[in-house]
Design a protein around this motif. Structure first.
Motif, PDB file in Angstrom:
ATOM      1  N   ILE A 139       0.839  -1.202   0.000  1.00  0.00           N
ATOM      2  CA  ILE A 139       0.000   0.000   0.000  1.00  0.00           C
ATOM      3  C   ILE A 139       0.871   1.248   0.000  1.00  0.00           C
ATOM      4  O   ILE A 139       1.962   1.265   0.576  1.00  0.00           O
ATOM      5  CB  ILE A 139      -0.971   0.025   1.200  1.00  0.00           C
ATOM      6  N   SER A 140       0.374   2.291  -0.652  1.00  0.00           N
ATOM      7  CA  SER A 140       1.146   3.532  -0.757  1.00  0.00           C
ATOM      8  C   SER A 140       0.487   4.714  -0.065  1.00  0.00           C
ATOM      9  O   SER A 140       1.100   5.787   0.035  1.00  0.00           O
ATOM     10  CB  SER A 140       1.387   3.873  -2.235  1.00  0.00           C
ATOM     11  N   THR A 141      -0.773   4.567   0.386  1.00  0.00           N
ATOM     12  CA  THR A 141      -1.387   5.639   1.171  1.00  0.00           C
ATOM     13  C   THR A 141      -0.479   5.943   2.348  1.00  0.00           C
ATOM     14  O   THR A 141      -0.071   5.039   3.088  1.00  0.00           O
ATOM     15  CB  THR A 141      -2.777   5.212   1.665  1.00  0.00           C
ATOM     16  N   PHE A 142      -0.142   7.229   2.519  1.00  0.00           N
ATOM     17  CA  PHE A 142       0.919   7.589   3.480  1.00  0.00           C
ATOM     18  C   PHE A 142       0.439   8.672   4.432  1.00  0.00           C
ATOM     19  O   PHE A 142      -0.278   9.595   4.045  1.00  0.00           O
ATOM     20  CB  PHE A 142       2.162   8.077   2.733  1.00  0.00           C
ATOM     21  N   ALA A 143       0.837   8.519   5.694  1.00  0.00           N
ATOM     22  CA  ALA A 143       0.547   9.516   6.724  1.00  0.00           C
ATOM     23  C   ALA A 143       1.845  10.198   7.114  1.00  0.00           C
ATOM     24  O   ALA A 143       2.691   9.610   7.798  1.00  0.00           O
ATOM     25  CB  ALA A 143      -0.111   8.861   7.931  1.00  0.00           C
ATOM     26  N   ASN A 144       2.022  11.445   6.658  1.00  0.00           N
ATOM     27  CA  ASN A 144       3.203  12.233   7.011  1.00  0.00           C
ATOM     28  C   ASN A 144       3.007  12.884   8.371  1.00  0.00           C
ATOM     29  O   ASN A 144       1.913  13.366   8.691  1.00  0.00           O
ATOM     30  CB  ASN A 144       3.440  13.351   5.974  1.00  0.00           C
ATOM     31  N   VAL A 145       4.067  12.934   9.156  1.00  0.00           N
ATOM     32  CA  VAL A 145       4.011  13.624  10.445  1.00  0.00           C
ATOM     33  C   VAL A 145       3.709  15.094  10.213  1.00  0.00           C
ATOM     34  O   VAL A 145       4.303  15.753   9.353  1.00  0.00           O
ATOM     35  CB  VAL A 145       5.340  13.459  11.215  1.00  0.00           C
ATOM     36  N   ASP A 146       2.747  15.604  10.992  1.00  0.00           N
ATOM     37  CA  ASP A 146       2.347  17.004  10.895  1.00  0.00           C
ATOM     38  C   ASP A 146       2.117  17.523  12.315  1.00  0.00           C
ATOM     39  O   ASP A 146       1.036  17.340  12.883  1.00  0.00           O
ATOM     40  CB  ASP A 146       1.074  17.137  10.062  1.00  0.00           C
ATOM     41  N   GLY A 147       3.132  18.117  12.894  1.00  0.00           N
ATOM     42  CA  GLY A 147       3.025  18.550  14.280  1.00  0.00           C
ATOM     43  C   GLY A 147       2.887  17.341  15.191  1.00  0.00           C
ATOM     44  O   GLY A 147       3.690  16.401  15.133  1.00  0.00           O
TER      45      GLY A 147
END
Length: 390
Positions: A139-147
């Motif tokens: 899977i390529s859906t990605f959660a980038n750190v944001d704060g």
């Protein structure tokens, strides 16, 4: 091994049968025609306490187990819903309830489980992707750190019951695949609001299971709060497998009920139908044998499913049993609905006699929620010790 149902289980089955009869075949035919979500029966199931059978008493459930849930789903499916009943339990008490009860924080359990059990909150799970399919590690859906939280971007497909859901269990990468030593590392689970800004979805037009829509889902820079992480950051793969194996159990239970229901319709029709000198057509072995074969296979799948559910409740590994039960149940339900339609001739093809809907709906489960070829791959490598082919 104990095969007889306990008194409590028998009471649950009787309750499920009553609800199934209340919302019978005509109810499901009408919903199928309108492609409408079965909200009324689901609320009745929740009101009767059946949704929370395998969820903790502390949050409004019954504190029982997956075996109890399996017998409930079978009875409901046999009452008229067919294999779709398994999907109803899949999205709510499994994707929502089991995932939160096993891996959620105490605050998540308090906030969400009572609402799922009461029917106030509906859930769905976003896992499958267009370019990954059954290979969920890609899977390529990605959660980038944001704060202190994340930003979610990506696409999912064939996600069940999105329009009726309030919460979505999203499986995403939180570490890129090329940055991990093991492919199972870097996967995390989140529970977010379905109507969150940046989430959009389009329904897919399909052959059957019309009361449970499937959608393509898009995440465009979706904000995920820190308290929406479910389970362990970057180590969600094994936790996800635990959820998916319980999904197999309710899927199988729905298929067993659907197959039994189709055979019941065929037996009733072929007993009443008289041609060739006034004998019931059901007296001919050419019609009897295929139905008897399908019934035998359904009962075998049912028992394997009970073993998987029992092992699950005992904390014993049950993945192989759950997968084998689903494999045989999907094939047996496909045969049962096909042969029932054949036995009924032209009337089996008509919407008046309902079997055509059971046939359309059951066909999905030869390749969903896991394709039978992938189950056979798993059995070959995991149970037989053969070399991996992919």
């Amino acid at each position: 091994m104990e095969f007889a149902l306990s008194e409590e289980q028998q009471m649950m089955v009787e309750t499920a049968k009553k609800i199934g009869a209340q919302f019978g075949l005509d109810y499901w035919r009408e919903l199928d025609a309108r492609k409408a979500f079965p909200a009324e029966i689901w609320q009745a199931i929740c009101d009767a306490g059946l949704c929370g059978a395998a969820l903790p008493e502390k949050y409004g459930g019954s504190g029982l187990g997956m075996l109890d849930l399996a017998v409930i789903v079978e009875a409901l499916a046999e009452g008229g819903g067919g294999s779709t009943l398994g999907q109803l339990f899949m999205v709510n008490p499994i994707f929502g309830g089991v995932s939160i009860s096993k891996f959620g924080s105490e605050s998540q359990r308090k906030a969400w489980l009572p609402k799922i059990i009461s029917g106030e909150m509906h859930c769905c799970m976003a896992l499958t992707e267009p370019n990954a399919g059954s290979n969920s590690l890609e899977i390529s859906t990605f959660a980038n750190v944001d704060g202190d939280g994340w930003r979610l971007n990506g696409q999912k497909i064939w996600i069940t019951a999105v329009p009726s859901s309030h919460k979505m269990l999203v499986v995403a990468r939180t570490t890129k695949l090329d940055q991990v030593k093991r492919r199972t590392h870097g996967i995390s689970m989140f529970i977010i609001d379905t109507d969150r800004e940046g989430v959009s979805h389009n329904e897919i037009d399909k052959l059957g299971t019309h009361t449970m829509p499937a959608s393509a889902v898009f995440f465009d820079n979706v904000r995920v709060q820190p308290d929406e992480l479910l389970g362990t950051l970057d180590h969600g793969w094994n936790e996800l497998l635990d959820v998916l194996n319980t999904e197999r159990i309710v899927t199988t239970a729905g298929l067993v009920g659907a197959g039994r229901l189709a055979i019941t319709q065929a037996v009733r029709y072929t007993t009443d139908r008289k041609v060739f000198g006034g004998k019931p057509i059901g007296s001919y072995q050419g019609l009897q044998f295929p139905l008897a074969q399908a019934y035998a296979e359904l009962e075998c799948a049912c028992l394997m499913n009970y073993r998987a559910a029992t092992y699950c409740d005992q904390g014993v590994p049950y993945g192989s049993d759950a997968n084998m039960a689903k494999l045989i149940a999907a094939q047996a339900a496909a045969d049962a609905t096909e042969r029932s339609m054949q036995a009924m001739g032209g009337m089996g093809y008509s919407k008046e006699f309902h079997v055509e809907r059971l046939w359309r709906d059951a066909r999905l489960f030869r390749f969903a929620p896991v394709a039978e070829e992938m189950v056979l791959n798993f059995i070959a490598t995991h149970d037989l010790g053969m070399p991996k082919s992919y």
